[in-house]
Every structure is written in structure tokens, then in C-alpha cells.
Write a protein that holds these residues in place. Structure first.
Motif, PDB file in Angstrom:
ATOM      1  N   ALA A 168      60.470  75.279  73.086  1.00 16.01           N
ATOM      2  CA  ALA A 168      59.656  75.712  71.938  1.00 16.01           C
ATOM      3  C   ALA A 168      60.065  74.945  70.682  1.00 16.01           C
ATOM      4  O   ALA A 168      59.215  74.633  69.836  1.00 16.01           O
ATOM      5  N   LEU A 169      61.349  74.629  70.558  1.00 16.42           N
ATOM      6  CA  LEU A 169      61.808  73.832  69.406  1.00 16.42           C
ATOM      7  C   LEU A 169      61.155  72.442  69.427  1.00 16.42           C
ATOM      8  O   LEU A 169      60.670  71.961  68.391  1.00 16.42           O
ATOM      9  N   VAL A 170      61.123  71.816  70.591  1.00 23.94           N
ATOM     10  CA  VAL A 170      60.510  70.481  70.684  1.00 23.94           C
ATOM     11  C   VAL A 170      58.999  70.578  70.445  1.00 23.94           C
ATOM     12  O   VAL A 170      58.411  69.754  69.728  1.00 23.94           O
ATOM     13  N   ALA A 171      58.351  71.589  71.003  1.00 23.99           N
ATOM     14  CA  ALA A 171      56.904  71.779  70.779  1.00 23.99           C
ATOM     15  C   ALA A 171      56.636  71.989  69.285  1.00 23.99           C
ATOM     16  O   ALA A 171      55.645  71.481  68.744  1.00 23.99           O
ATOM     17  N   THR A 172      57.516  72.706  68.621  1.00 22.13           N
ATOM     18  CA  THR A 172      57.356  72.974  67.185  1.00 22.13           C
ATOM     19  C   THR A 172      57.515  71.686  66.382  1.00 22.13           C
ATOM     20  O   THR A 172      56.805  71.474  65.390  1.00 22.13           O
ATOM     21  N   TRP A 173      58.432  70.849  66.805  1.00 23.51           N
ATOM     22  CA  TRP A 173      58.623  69.535  66.159  1.00 23.51           C
ATOM     23  C   TRP A 173      57.288  68.769  66.174  1.00 23.51           C
ATOM     24  O   TRP A 173      56.848  68.228  65.156  1.00 23.51           O
ATOM     25  N   VAL A 174      56.623  68.770  67.329  1.00 21.51           N
ATOM     26  CA  VAL A 174      55.332  68.073  67.483  1.00 21.51           C
ATOM     27  C   VAL A 174      54.251  68.711  66.599  1.00 21.51           C
ATOM     28  O   VAL A 174      53.554  68.024  65.844  1.00 21.51           O
ATOM     29  N   VAL A 175      54.111  70.018  66.696  1.00 22.96           N
ATOM     30  CA  VAL A 175      53.027  70.699  65.956  1.00 22.96           C
ATOM     31  C   VAL A 175      53.272  70.601  64.454  1.00 22.96           C
ATOM     32  O   VAL A 175      52.336  70.455  63.669  1.00 22.96           O
ATOM     33  N   HIS A 176      54.551  70.650  64.055  1.00 25.86           N
ATOM     34  CA  HIS A 176      54.898  70.509  62.635  1.00 25.86           C
ATOM     35  C   HIS A 176      54.456  69.136  62.105  1.00 25.86           C
ATOM     36  O   HIS A 176      53.893  69.033  61.013  1.00 25.86           O
ATOM     37  N   ASP A 177      54.677  68.082  62.872  1.00 23.29           N
ATOM     38  CA  ASP A 177      54.178  66.742  62.499  1.00 23.29           C
ATOM     39  C   ASP A 177      52.662  66.786  62.277  1.00 23.29           C
ATOM     40  O   ASP A 177      52.153  66.337  61.253  1.00 23.29           O
ATOM     41  N   LEU A 178      51.953  67.315  63.279  1.00 13.94           N
ATOM     42  CA  LEU A 178      50.479  67.294  63.241  1.00 13.94           C
ATOM     43  C   LEU A 178      49.946  68.179  62.123  1.00 13.94           C
ATOM     44  O   LEU A 178      48.943  67.853  61.477  1.00 13.94           O
ATOM     45  N   SER A 198      46.125  55.359  70.097  1.00 20.21           N
ATOM     46  CA  SER A 198      46.157  54.317  71.137  1.00 20.21           C
ATOM     47  C   SER A 198      47.180  54.647  72.218  1.00 20.21           C
ATOM     48  O   SER A 198      48.337  54.965  71.906  1.00 20.21           O
ATOM     49  N   ASP A 199      46.745  54.564  73.455  1.00 22.54           N
ATOM     50  CA  ASP A 199      47.631  54.791  74.612  1.00 22.54           C
ATOM     51  C   ASP A 199      48.279  56.171  74.619  1.00 22.54           C
ATOM     52  O   ASP A 199      49.319  56.370  75.263  1.00 22.54           O
ATOM     53  N   LEU A 200      47.675  57.108  73.931  1.00 22.66           N
ATOM     54  CA  LEU A 200      48.217  58.470  73.904  1.00 22.66           C
ATOM     55  C   LEU A 200      47.859  59.166  75.228  1.00 22.66           C
ATOM     56  O   LEU A 200      46.746  58.998  75.728  1.00 22.66           O
ATOM     57  N   PRO A 201      48.793  59.956  75.798  1.00 22.79           N
ATOM     58  CA  PRO A 201      48.472  60.650  77.055  1.00 22.79           C
ATOM     59  C   PRO A 201      47.180  61.474  76.931  1.00 22.79           C
ATOM     60  O   PRO A 201      46.865  62.002  75.872  1.00 22.79           O
ATOM     61  N   GLU A 202      46.468  61.582  78.054  1.00 27.06           N
ATOM     62  CA  GLU A 202      45.160  62.267  78.048  1.00 27.06           C
ATOM     63  C   GLU A 202      45.243  63.719  77.601  1.00 27.06           C
ATOM     64  O   GLU A 202      44.260  64.262  77.074  1.00 27.06           O
ATOM     65  N   VAL A 203      46.400  64.336  77.806  1.00 29.14           N
ATOM     66  CA  VAL A 203      46.553  65.738  77.386  1.00 29.14           C
ATOM     67  C   VAL A 203      46.231  65.892  75.892  1.00 29.14           C
ATOM     68  O   VAL A 203      45.718  66.913  75.455  1.00 29.14           O
ATOM     69  N   TRP A 204      46.487  64.854  75.108  1.00 26.65           N
ATOM     70  CA  TRP A 204      46.155  64.875  73.673  1.00 26.65           C
ATOM     71  C   TRP A 204      44.767  64.309  73.410  1.00 26.65           C
ATOM     72  O   TRP A 204      43.981  64.876  72.657  1.00 26.65           O
ATOM     73  N   SER A 221      36.853  66.556  71.162  1.00 28.33           N
ATOM     74  CA  SER A 221      38.189  65.988  71.422  1.00 28.33           C
ATOM     75  C   SER A 221      38.411  64.799  70.484  1.00 28.33           C
ATOM     76  O   SER A 221      37.445  64.248  69.925  1.00 28.33           O
ATOM     77  N   PRO A 222      39.664  64.335  70.325  1.00 30.98           N
ATOM     78  CA  PRO A 222      39.897  63.091  69.576  1.00 30.98           C
ATOM     79  C   PRO A 222      39.019  61.946  70.091  1.00 30.98           C
ATOM     80  O   PRO A 222      38.476  61.176  69.302  1.00 30.98           O
ATOM     81  N   TYR A 223      38.836  61.846  71.390  1.00 31.06           N
ATOM     82  CA  TYR A 223      37.956  60.815  71.971  1.00 31.06           C
ATOM     83  C   TYR A 223      36.528  60.956  71.435  1.00 31.06           C
ATOM     84  O   TYR A 223      35.900  59.982  71.028  1.00 31.06           O
ATOM     85  N   ARG A 282      44.567  68.598  64.070  1.00 37.00           N
ATOM     86  CA  ARG A 282      44.502  70.047  64.346  1.00 37.00           C
ATOM     87  C   ARG A 282      44.232  70.297  65.834  1.00 37.00           C
ATOM     88  O   ARG A 282      44.866  71.162  66.456  1.00 37.00           O
ATOM     89  N   THR A 283      43.319  69.520  66.405  1.00 37.33           N
ATOM     90  CA  THR A 283      42.973  69.679  67.824  1.00 37.33           C
ATOM     91  C   THR A 283      44.187  69.392  68.702  1.00 37.33           C
ATOM     92  O   THR A 283      44.480  70.124  69.653  1.00 37.33           O
ATOM     93  N   MET A 284      44.917  68.329  68.363  1.00 42.32           N
ATOM     94  CA  MET A 284      46.125  67.997  69.120  1.00 42.32           C
ATOM     95  C   MET A 284      47.171  69.105  68.967  1.00 42.32           C
ATOM     96  O   MET A 284      47.813  69.508  69.940  1.00 42.32           O
ATOM     97  N   ALA A 285      47.354  69.606  67.752  1.00 43.09           N
ATOM     98  CA  ALA A 285      48.359  70.647  67.508  1.00 43.09           C
ATOM     99  C   ALA A 285      48.125  71.852  68.410  1.00 43.09           C
ATOM    100  O   ALA A 285      49.067  72.444  68.960  1.00 43.09           O
ATOM    101  N   LYS A 286      46.853  72.202  68.615  1.00 42.51           N
ATOM    102  CA  LYS A 286      46.535  73.408  69.377  1.00 42.51           C
ATOM    103  C   LYS A 286      46.851  73.295  70.864  1.00 42.51           C
ATOM    104  O   LYS A 286      46.885  74.311  71.561  1.00 42.51           O
TER     105      LYS A 286
END
Lengths: 178, 178
Positions: free
Chosen positions: A133-143, B24-30, B41-43, B151-155
Motif C-alpha cells: 500500500a505504501l508503494v501504491a500510495t507513492w504512485v497515486v501521490h505522483d499522479l 510511451s511504453d507504459l504497461p497496458e494496465v495504465w 482510457s489514456p489511449y 486521474r484515470t491512472m491513479a484510480k
């Protein structure tokens, strides 16, 4: 509920360059804009992200890995207002980029397994949390902060768009600070 | 209420590289994530921005400059769902970047004065608009979609952040499509 560390790192490693592309040498009307009293400009946001690289993510990750049972040290969410003083936005972007690079190198060196992501730490306010959850928060905090920068810049032209305002929903997000 | 064209262009010229750096080259999950049914989606967003370069900003700008009194042609806001088919995100980013470059070259070639920014056109739904408002809308529309992508990626990690969810306000923006 469990993150994939490679997916998380794919975002974390892009954030400094994304913000540098958006903000480097940008006119001050954008870089120092705010969306209301008590809110942060793009300049303030970059200073905050830089502070978090120093005091938040990796220190807390180390705290969990060390098996500490006491809570994490609380954070100073406004340290950038003193620490950024006299520094250009370009300097803050470069420092953020370098600190992020070092922190992702440290994260990689830890060689965390998916089991490690379930290791637990104690947040001073939120209580029991996991390393994942800490790593996920790092990502979401960036976004969250990338979106904030774009939203804050958009509001510079809140009036200038005229009747198109009706179609630009970002101008209605977060009308108030906080 | 009047924009400075150089400030507007400073944002417009950065958007393709900002999105390329982030995506660019971001995993499909994002890249293919959505924040709910009927959202983009971002795409999808990059495909939409590419379409707007073709059919919206410069065509409408030319319409005003030509002194046309009939309304602008209406836009197709979902053209990307057919036009992007079979194209990679990298291809869409490259096409968006090239179209934006051409459009900003055309904008520069027009050599618009601050008086030109007050020239008027007729929007099919919004009525009377100015050329300055059209350019301001081009800028805010870019930033709106950059914020949407973040925002979409964060979610994607809305659950994975665990109790930190309370601090990550972006996860509570736009819970519903629209």
C-alpha cells in the motif's frame, strides 16, 4: 489488492521527466499560478515531491523492512515553503529527478518479493498499513500532483475561455482549496 | 480577459511531449485503464487529442479569420473510437505530436495581433465566441485531458493504497462518468 512492483516503477520512473517536460522554462504565469488561496502552485508541488523523496517513501519503506514496531515519523507537508526558497523551478525539477533515480535504485536493490509487499508498518494516524500500500500510495501521490499541476494551470484561463467554460469540466473541479 | 499568445503557445507546444513522456511504453494496465463505464482510457484521450488537431482548433481559427458568418461545423467527439483502431499508442502519440507541430507552425504563420484575438465566430451551440477564447480553450482542453489521464491512472490503485485512500483526494474526483 496486490500491486505488481514493475507496473508501479513504470509510473514512478516517468514522473520527474513528465513534470520537467510540462514545466521547464514555462512562463511564470503558469509555473506560479494557484487555484485559490492556500493552494499550491506547480512550483510548490515540485518542491513538495522533492521533499517526499527525502523524507517519506524510502525512509518508511526501510522502517517496515527493518521490522520496526513504532509508528513512522510524521511528515512535514509544507517543508517546501522554506526549503525551496531561492531555488529556481529548474533546480527543483533536477533535484527531484536525481532523488527519484536514487530512490528507485534503492528500491530495486532491496529485491522485494510479492510476500514482502504484505509486510506491515504502523502509520502515526492511519494505523496498520502494508508495504504494498505504501508503494501504491507513492504512485497515486505522483499522479495526484500531476493532475493538480494541470488543473491549476487550466484555471489561469478560467475566464478567458468564454462560453466554452461549459464544456471544460476541469474548471469546475476543486473550486475551493483543500 | 485577453490572453497572451506566447503564453498559450508555451503550453500547447509542450503537451505532445508531456503525454509521450508519461505514456510511451507504459504497461497496458495504465494505458488502457478507465475510471468507469463510458469514460476514456489514456489511449482514447490521445486519439481524441489527435482528432481535435485535425478537425477543431485550426479549422475553426481559419473559419473566424475568413470572416465566416455561418456557425462552425460541429465536432465528432468520439471519432477516435473508429479512427484509432489498429494503431498503437506510440503511433497515436507520434501523429498527435506531428499534427500539433504543423498546427502551431500555421498559427505562427498567421501572425495574429492582439486585435485579431477579439475577432468573432459563431459556435453551433454556444453562440458568439472570440478567437482569443478559442485559443484559450485549446490550452485548457489540453490540460483537462492531461489531468484526466493522471486521474484515470491513479484510480487503477484506488484499492491498493489501503488506508492512505483518505489522503489521496484525486481518488474522489469524478467518481461517475461525465
Amino acid at each position: 489488492m496486490s500491486i505488481n512492483l514493475a507496473d508501479a516503477v513504470a509510473v514512478l520512473e516517468r514522473t520527474p521527466a513528465t513534470l520537467a517536460t510540462l514545466l521547464s522554462d514555462l512562463p511564470e504565469v503558469w509555473a506560479f499560478s494557484r487555484e485559490g488561496e492556500g493552494t499550491w502552485s506547480p512550483y510548490d508541488v515540485v518542491g513538495h515531491l522533492m521533499q517526499c523523496e527525502r523524507t517519506n517513501w524510502i525512509p518508511r519503506l526501510r522502517h517496515i523492512i527493518a521490522g520496526e514496531t513504532k509508528p513512522f515519523a510524521p511528515l512535514n507537508r509544507t517543508a517546501q515553503f522554506t526549503d525551496s526558497r531561492g531555488k529556481s523551478l529548474g533546480e527543483l525539477l533536477a533535484t527531484f529527478s536525481e532523488l527519484r533515480r536514487q530512490n528507485l535504485a534503492e528500491l530495486a536493490a532491496l529485491g522485494l518479493s510479492s510476500e514482502d509487499l504484505g509486510r506491515r508498518g504502523l502509520h502515526p494516524d492511519l494505523g496498520d498499513v502494508t508495504l504494498g500500500a505504501l508503494v501504491a500510495t507513492w504512485v497515486v501521490h505522483d499522479l495526484d500532483h500531476v493532475a493538480q499541476v494541470a488543473r491549476t494551470m487550466a484555471k489561469v484561463y478560467a475566464e478567458e475561455v468564454g462560453p466554452w467554460r461549459a464544456y471544460l469540466s476541469i474548471l469546475r473541479d476543486r473550486r475551493n482549496p483543500g
